[in-house]
Motif scaffolding. Structure first.
Motif, mmCIF file in Angstrom:
data_model
loop_
_atom_site.group_PDB
_atom_site.id
_atom_site.type_symbol
_atom_site.label_atom_id
_atom_site.label_comp_id
_atom_site.label_asym_id
_atom_site.label_seq_id
_atom_site.Cartn_x
_atom_site.Cartn_y
_atom_site.Cartn_z
ATOM 1 N N ASP A 1 0.835 -1.194 0.000
ATOM 2 C CA ASP A 1 0.000 0.000 0.000
ATOM 3 C C ASP A 1 0.872 1.248 0.000
ATOM 4 O O ASP A 1 1.222 1.805 1.043
ATOM 5 C CB ASP A 1 -0.930 0.000 1.214
ATOM 6 C CG ASP A 1 -2.092 0.973 1.046
ATOM 7 O OD1 ASP A 1 -1.960 1.903 0.226
ATOM 8 O OD2 ASP A 1 -3.126 0.788 1.708
ATOM 9 N N GLU B 1 -3.689 3.269 -9.054
ATOM 10 C CA GLU B 1 -4.084 3.087 -7.660
ATOM 11 C C GLU B 1 -5.266 3.970 -7.256
ATOM 12 O O GLU B 1 -5.620 4.015 -6.081
ATOM 13 C CB GLU B 1 -2.892 3.409 -6.743
ATOM 14 C CG GLU B 1 -1.659 2.553 -6.979
ATOM 15 C CD GLU B 1 -1.813 1.153 -6.425
ATOM 16 O OE1 GLU B 1 -2.589 0.980 -5.469
ATOM 17 O OE2 GLU B 1 -1.178 0.238 -6.965
ATOM 18 N N ARG C 1 -8.034 2.820 -4.980
ATOM 19 C CA ARG C 1 -7.583 2.499 -3.617
ATOM 20 C C ARG C 1 -7.159 3.763 -2.877
ATOM 21 O O ARG C 1 -6.769 3.708 -1.719
ATOM 22 C CB ARG C 1 -6.424 1.502 -3.675
ATOM 23 C CG ARG C 1 -6.823 0.158 -4.262
ATOM 24 C CD ARG C 1 -5.647 -0.815 -4.358
ATOM 25 N NE ARG C 1 -5.101 -1.091 -3.046
ATOM 26 C CZ ARG C 1 -3.838 -0.840 -2.691
ATOM 27 N NH1 ARG C 1 -3.015 -0.273 -3.554
ATOM 28 N NH2 ARG C 1 -3.406 -1.119 -1.497
ATOM 29 N N ASP C 2 -7.247 4.895 -3.553
ATOM 30 C CA ASP C 2 -6.880 6.172 -2.960
ATOM 31 C C ASP C 2 -7.928 6.578 -1.923
ATOM 32 O O ASP C 2 -9.122 6.659 -2.227
ATOM 33 C CB ASP C 2 -6.790 7.226 -4.071
ATOM 34 C CG ASP C 2 -6.340 8.574 -3.558
ATOM 35 O OD1 ASP C 2 -5.183 8.919 -3.795
ATOM 36 O OD2 ASP C 2 -7.147 9.266 -2.921
ATOM 37 N N GLN C 3 -7.469 6.866 -0.707
ATOM 38 C CA GLN C 3 -8.403 7.145 0.392
ATOM 39 C C GLN C 3 -9.216 8.420 0.149
ATOM 40 O O GLN C 3 -10.381 8.502 0.548
ATOM 41 C CB GLN C 3 -7.638 7.263 1.708
ATOM 42 C CG GLN C 3 -6.945 5.972 2.126
ATOM 43 C CD GLN C 3 -6.162 6.137 3.413
ATOM 44 O OE1 GLN C 3 -6.659 6.697 4.390
ATOM 45 N NE2 GLN C 3 -4.927 5.671 3.423
ATOM 46 N N GLN D 1 -11.871 7.628 -2.463
ATOM 47 C CA GLN D 1 -12.892 6.789 -1.837
ATOM 48 C C GLN D 1 -13.842 7.622 -0.987
ATOM 49 O O GLN D 1 -15.060 7.448 -1.049
ATOM 50 C CB GLN D 1 -12.220 5.705 -0.981
ATOM 51 C CG GLN D 1 -11.511 4.638 -1.779
ATOM 52 C CD GLN D 1 -10.755 3.664 -0.902
ATOM 53 O OE1 GLN D 1 -10.586 3.894 0.307
ATOM 54 N NE2 GLN D 1 -10.281 2.574 -1.480
ATOM 55 N N GLN E 1 -9.810 -8.045 -13.047
ATOM 56 C CA GLN E 1 -10.037 -6.622 -12.771
ATOM 57 C C GLN E 1 -11.339 -6.155 -13.397
ATOM 58 O O GLN E 1 -12.092 -5.388 -12.790
ATOM 59 C CB GLN E 1 -8.858 -5.805 -13.309
ATOM 60 C CG GLN E 1 -8.901 -4.339 -12.910
ATOM 61 C CD GLN E 1 -7.715 -3.560 -13.447
ATOM 62 O OE1 GLN E 1 -7.088 -3.952 -14.437
ATOM 63 N NE2 GLN E 1 -7.386 -2.449 -12.806
ATOM 64 N N HIS F 1 -18.347 -1.834 -9.019
ATOM 65 C CA HIS F 1 -18.323 -0.402 -8.720
ATOM 66 C C HIS F 1 -18.925 0.418 -9.858
ATOM 67 O O HIS F 1 -18.818 1.649 -9.858
ATOM 68 C CB HIS F 1 -16.884 0.060 -8.476
ATOM 69 C CG HIS F 1 -16.241 -0.550 -7.270
ATOM 70 N ND1 HIS F 1 -16.566 -0.179 -5.986
ATOM 71 C CD2 HIS F 1 -15.303 -1.524 -7.151
ATOM 72 C CE1 HIS F 1 -15.848 -0.871 -5.124
ATOM 73 N NE2 HIS F 1 -15.073 -1.702 -5.808
#
Length: 355
Positions: A86, A236, A239-241, A244, A274, A281
């Protein structure tokens, strides 16, 4: 030579394929999300632009040279970059380490490291094809946000005499203006821009003023529900906070949405897995090819296809509601020109909007 041109290889043939559901979108129906892949294609001479890993490694190198990070911390972060999966967490930890212990973003040494890496980017623009394609979409109403710290798109746009503007989530007034479609050449940097430490991201808690503001969150979430997001050069991002918090986890019924992600197909198994995962989503994953060299040509072709779509109301657009007052004179002139041409040159059966 001729035969080679007439018989492109399998990878080139596949890179030319586009989903009809995507290329039939109007440009203003799209919101472009650009990641490090765009910067890597445009300025390959700057390793820090190639990926999150390369960017973090360059920041650590700069921190060591500027002596703003303890040698023990330098060694620890280099180990983390090599071993940790991560990288976004590693990046956040690195930013915190070079920021005040209070958690504030200003002052911080992280910005100095980014300036060391990204300063004077303009001469490094070697392959502007992707940027030109993005600008052509922006001209027709496509909105743009990025996870990148660099401003390559804005620099290139200014070279083309476009009134480019960078903004981050700290400026509520501009974010609302951008989200409502009134800033045609605005680029929203959700992580901030290297030139402005006040807008830089530490983690989602750093944007609590944004995420707890119902007006801002409403317009941002409405974009995710009403626009088709097109992820380009993003590895990424999902997966980026920050992404999100703003979009992915805050909007329900995502499977009913229709977004798109353009990716490199490194392996069959990973690619199709993937695809299946992202459909949950509401995101359709498509491949631009089997090697990164296919990326600029694919983006150019995709943009050209989308730009051919013409809105039924294109010639009657109200610039004060869609693109802001800056385009009012252009819209007025267009209406006058169309009126004259329609009266003098077109037969009654001709379609005035199809020229």
């Amino acid at each position: 030579m001729d035969s080679a041109e007439k018989t492109p290889n399998r990878s080139e043939q596949k890179s030319r394929k586009f989903l009809k559901s995507l290329i039939r979108k109007q440009p203003q129906e799209l919101l472009l999300v650009i990641g490090t892949g765009v910067s890597a294609a445009v300025a390959p001479g700057i390793p820090a632009l190639c990926s999150w890993r390369s960017c973090i490694e360059a920041v650590i190198e700069a921190a060591e040279q500027l002596e703003v990070l303890h040698p023990g911390d330098v060694a620890e972060f280099r180990r983390k970059v090599t071993k940790d999966r991560d990288l976004l967490v590693v990046a956040h930890d690195l930013i915190r380490k070079m920021s005040p212990r209070t958690g504030d973003t200003k002052p911080n040494f992280f910005q100095d490291c980014l300036m060391e890496i990204f300063d004077n980017l303009e001469p490094h623009i070697q392959n502007p094809l992707v940027l030109q394609s993005i600008l052509s979409l922006m001209e027709r109403g496509t909105m743009v946000l990025t996870t990148n710290y660099d401003n390559l798109l804005e620099l290139f746009g200014q070279q083309q005499h476009k009134p480019m503007e960078s903004l981050d989530l700290k400026d509520k007034a501009k974010v609302l203006q951008w989200a409502r479609g009134h800033m045609r050449y605005g680029v929203l940097h959700i992580h901030g821009l290297y030139t402005d430490p006040c807008g830089m991201v530490l983690d989602p808690s750093g944007y609590k003023d944004v995420t707890q503001d119902p007006e801002v969150m409403a317009v941002l979430q409405n974009l995710y529900r009403t626009k088709s997001f097109l992820f380009v050069g993003c590895g990424e991002t999902l997966r980026d906070q920050i992404f999100q918090a703003l979009f992915l986890y805050s909007v329900p019924n995502k499977v009913e949405l229709e977004h798109y992600m353009v990716v490199l197909k490194e392996s069959e198994d990973h690619f199709f897995k993937q695809q299946a995962d992202m459909l949950l989503h509401g995101i359709k994953v498509v491949s631009y090819g089997d090697c990164f060299a296919d990326f600029p040509g694919y983006v150019q072709g995709l943009a050209a296809q989308v730009c051919r779509q013409r809105s039924p109301d294109a010639d009657r657009v109200d610039s004060t509601t869609l693109f802001g007052n800056a385009c009012q004179d252009c819209a007025k002139r267009k209406l006058e020109e169309n009126g004259i041409e329609g009266e003098k040159k077109l037969r009654p059966s001709d379609d005035a909007g199809g020229s």
